[in-house]
Design an enzyme around this catalytic site. Structure first.
Site, PDB file in Angstrom:
ATOM      1  N   ILE A   1      38.823  44.868  46.186  1.00  0.00           N
ATOM      2  CA  ILE A   1      40.016  44.408  45.471  1.00  0.00           C
ATOM      3  C   ILE A   1      40.441  45.486  44.483  1.00  0.00           C
ATOM      4  O   ILE A   1      39.604  46.003  43.725  1.00  0.00           O
ATOM      5  CB  ILE A   1      39.739  43.089  44.718  1.00  0.00           C
ATOM      6  CG1 ILE A   1      39.165  42.046  45.685  1.00  0.00           C
ATOM      7  CG2 ILE A   1      40.988  42.573  44.046  1.00  0.00           C
ATOM      8  CD1 ILE A   1      38.604  40.827  44.982  1.00  0.00           C
ATOM      9  N   CYS A   2      41.734  45.799  44.499  1.00  0.00           N
ATOM     10  CA  CYS A   2      42.271  46.736  43.509  1.00  0.00           C
ATOM     11  C   CYS A   2      43.001  45.924  42.433  1.00  0.00           C
ATOM     12  O   CYS A   2      44.155  45.548  42.608  1.00  0.00           O
ATOM     13  CB  CYS A   2      43.231  47.717  44.172  1.00  0.00           C
ATOM     14  SG  CYS A   2      43.952  48.904  43.027  1.00  0.00           S
ATOM     15  N   LEU A   3      42.293  45.654  41.387  1.00  0.00           N
ATOM     16  CA  LEU A   3      42.861  44.829  40.313  1.00  0.00           C
ATOM     17  C   LEU A   3      42.341  45.378  38.983  1.00  0.00           C
ATOM     18  O   LEU A   3      41.132  45.570  38.810  1.00  0.00           O
ATOM     19  CB  LEU A   3      42.446  43.366  40.509  1.00  0.00           C
ATOM     20  CG  LEU A   3      43.065  42.336  39.576  1.00  0.00           C
ATOM     21  CD1 LEU A   3      44.574  42.353  39.673  1.00  0.00           C
ATOM     22  CD2 LEU A   3      42.533  40.952  39.884  1.00  0.00           C
TER      23      LEU A   3
END
Lengths: 375, 192
Positions: free
Chosen positions: B87-89
């Site tokens: 996840i790119c968060l």
């Protein structure tokens, strides 16, 4: 100095008006005292006559000068003042100081000068034109010059019942407060503080205090700056958090609940980071302007890492609020310490400040900091 | 050292509101280091109707360090790797705050599903498709949801429910079911 100034008053009146009432006292001791005083007066008169030969200015200005007992030291002072600021009220005060044979410091001189403000005019008009009544008021001014140092003099002045001086009392306090800004001598400050405290006790509460701009900066909670808001203060800004909730409202849902777990309106009962209970020190600890509270342990842990506030992700600014708190608290304590004997309520707050290490919180409101005392 | 008291409290808080938010966090094992989070696909998106599983691993410094989260359910999303589920968060990286919780982090992941940010992609292929051929992206994402987020998770939930009704603890059932690849009979053998 006190006995001298008390003794000087009858001499003044005797010298000026030859008041026979003084000599008709039946009391022997009083007579004895009177004789002694007379003897001293003779001595002073002879001294004054010798000195007055070298002081033409004083004689020219007022014929009463030779008849007045004027000390050696104050004579020089008199000359200086005459040449320098002739016609100012300070001359009267120095004139009074010369009676008491004590060179007093300048704040007291200005104090009595304001008290005797109605005796304005050229040098020595206070004693020459007014006669006995004005001389008594002048001596009242002299006493009230000493009043800030010794309470006996306070009683003296009240006994004399000089209404003019009492009426001018508030004006004196205002003038002193203004004078205090100019004179930074440490010796003067307690005098000013005591005066203002007297004024507060004479006044009728916050309204009278806030209506006097001159008293600003003297008492911290009466002035605009450094004001410690009480929870029941009518002028307390709405934006300040309600501190009274912290003891009565444990709210566990606030800790790990959704949305914004912190709010300016309440203090969580648990640390939102470690879920441990917040004690009094923790709950009065406000490390960031955003209002996010956490326990000291978690705060320390965060400082060891990235040092950002969990609430707003901004860097903790080297604990600026804590510094502000100590600075504000320090000045608050110092200022309150001087008026401590006057106001019980202040005394309570003061004790709490002294006994505990962090019972206050500093809030920034519209660019200025204010302290809130947790008592 | 992980603050297990806080993790325990977070799990309790999360289970209280599980019906409302649809977000669940279940321990994968007994030590509370590995957890499984489930989020429902946001309504009005290609992910609607799916239930997405996220592997959660708590680092030593939790909650002062962000939890490691990764989709175990395959998702077609510009900010989620279609291969690994990474996840790119930002809040799971530099914008993590100790004030956030597993539940709020999962809520943020759910919000990411509704609002893809192709300018900062995790999966470049998906991001390109999102920008250049949005309809194809939507179709693909919906297909992936139907294929992976519904059947598998629905099937697992049914199996879990069955095994729990037999009297096994839910955490154990889930971990064993996952270990055996979702085979209900194998899991039952292991449980027995």
């Amino acid at each position: 100095m006190v006995s001298d100034s008390i003794a000087a008053a009858p001499i003044l009146s005797a010298a000026n008006t030859k008041n026979p009432g003084k000599k008709k006292r039946t009391n022997r001791s009083a007579k004895l005292k009177q004789y002694k005083i007379d003897a001293r007066r003779e001595q002073w008169l002879s001294q004054g006559a010798v000195k007055n030969k070298g002081c033409k200015d004083g004689i020219d200005d007022d014929g009463h000068v030779p008849s007045l007992p004027v000390g050696k030291h104050s004579k020089r002072e008199l000359e200086k003042v005459e040449t320098r600021r002739r016609g100012e009220d300070d001359d009267v005060s120095i004139h009074q100081d010369s009676d008491s044979e004590s060179p007093s410091n300048s704040p007291i001189s200005s104090n009595s000068s304001v008290l005797c403000g109605n005796d304005s005019g050229t040098n020595f008009t206070g004693s020459s034109s007014g006669g006995s009544s004005s001389s008594s008021s002048s001596s009242g001014g002299c006493y009230s010059g000493n009043i800030t140092e010794e309470e006996e003099d306070d009683d003296e002045e009240v006994e004399e019942g000089d209404d003019e001086c009492l009426d001018d009392w508030e004006a004196v306090a205002d003038a002193l407060a203004a004078d205090d800004k100019l004179q930074t001598s440490s010796q003067d400050e307690p005098v000013v503080e005591t005066d203002s405290s007297c004024e507060v006790t004479n006044g009728s509460g916050v309204g009278s205090m806030s209506s006097k701009p001159g008293s600003d900066g003297v008492l911290p909670w009466a002035s605009g700056n450094n004001k410690a808001w009480r929870a029941d203060d009518a002028f307390r800004p709405q934006t300040l958090p309600n501190l009274s909730k912290q003891h009565s409202m444990p709210n566990p849902d606030r800790c790990c609940g959704g949305g914004i777990p912190w709010s300016r309106n309440s203090v969580p009962s648990n640390c939102p980071i470690c879920c441990e209970d917040l004690d009094l020190t923790d709950s009065s600890f406000l490390p960031c302007n955003c209002g996010f509270r956490l326990c000291l342990f978690c705060h320390k842990r965060i400082l060891e890492q990235d040092g950002r506030c969990p609430g707003c992700r901004k860097q903790y600014e080297c604990e600026p609020i804590e510094t502000e708190a100590s600075v504000h608290g320090g000045s608050l304590t110092l200022r309150l310490a001087r008026s401590v004997s006057m106001i019980e309520r202040t005394l309570k707050c003061l004790q709490i400040i002294i006994q505990q290490t962090g019972p206050w919180v500093v809030f920034e409101h519209q660019g200025r900091y204010s302290t809130e005392i947790l008592c | 050292m992980i603050d297990f008291a806080r993790v325990q409290k977070e799990l309790v808080e999360c289970s209280k509101d599980a019906e409302g938010s649809g977000i669940r966090v279940i321990p994968k094992s007994d030590n509370l280091v590995h957890l499984i989070g489930t989020i429902p696909g946001p309504i009005g998106t290609p992910y609607e109707g799916g239930v997405f599983q996220i592997d959660i691993t708590l680092p030593e410094g939790y909650p002062f360090e962000p939890p490691k989260m990764q989709f175990s359910t395959k998702v077609w999303h510009p900010n989620i790797s279609s291969q690994s589920g990474a996840i790119c968060l930002d809040i799971l990286k530099d914008q993590w705050s100790p004030a956030l919780t597993l539940k709020t982090a999962l809520l943020s992941v759910q919000a990411l599903l509704s609002a893809p940010q192709p300018d900062d992609p995790q999966d470049a292929v998906v991001a390109q498709q999102y920008l250049k051929d949005y309809q194809t992206f939507v179709n693909t994402a919906r297909y992936w949801t139907e294929s992976f987020a519904k059947t598998s998770s629905r099937g697992i939930e049914v199996k879990v429910q069955k095994l729990v009704e037999m009297g096994f603890p839910e955490a154990q059932v889930r971990s064993i079911l996952e270990a055996v690849g979702g085979d209900e009979n194998l899991a039952l053998e292991r449980l027995l």
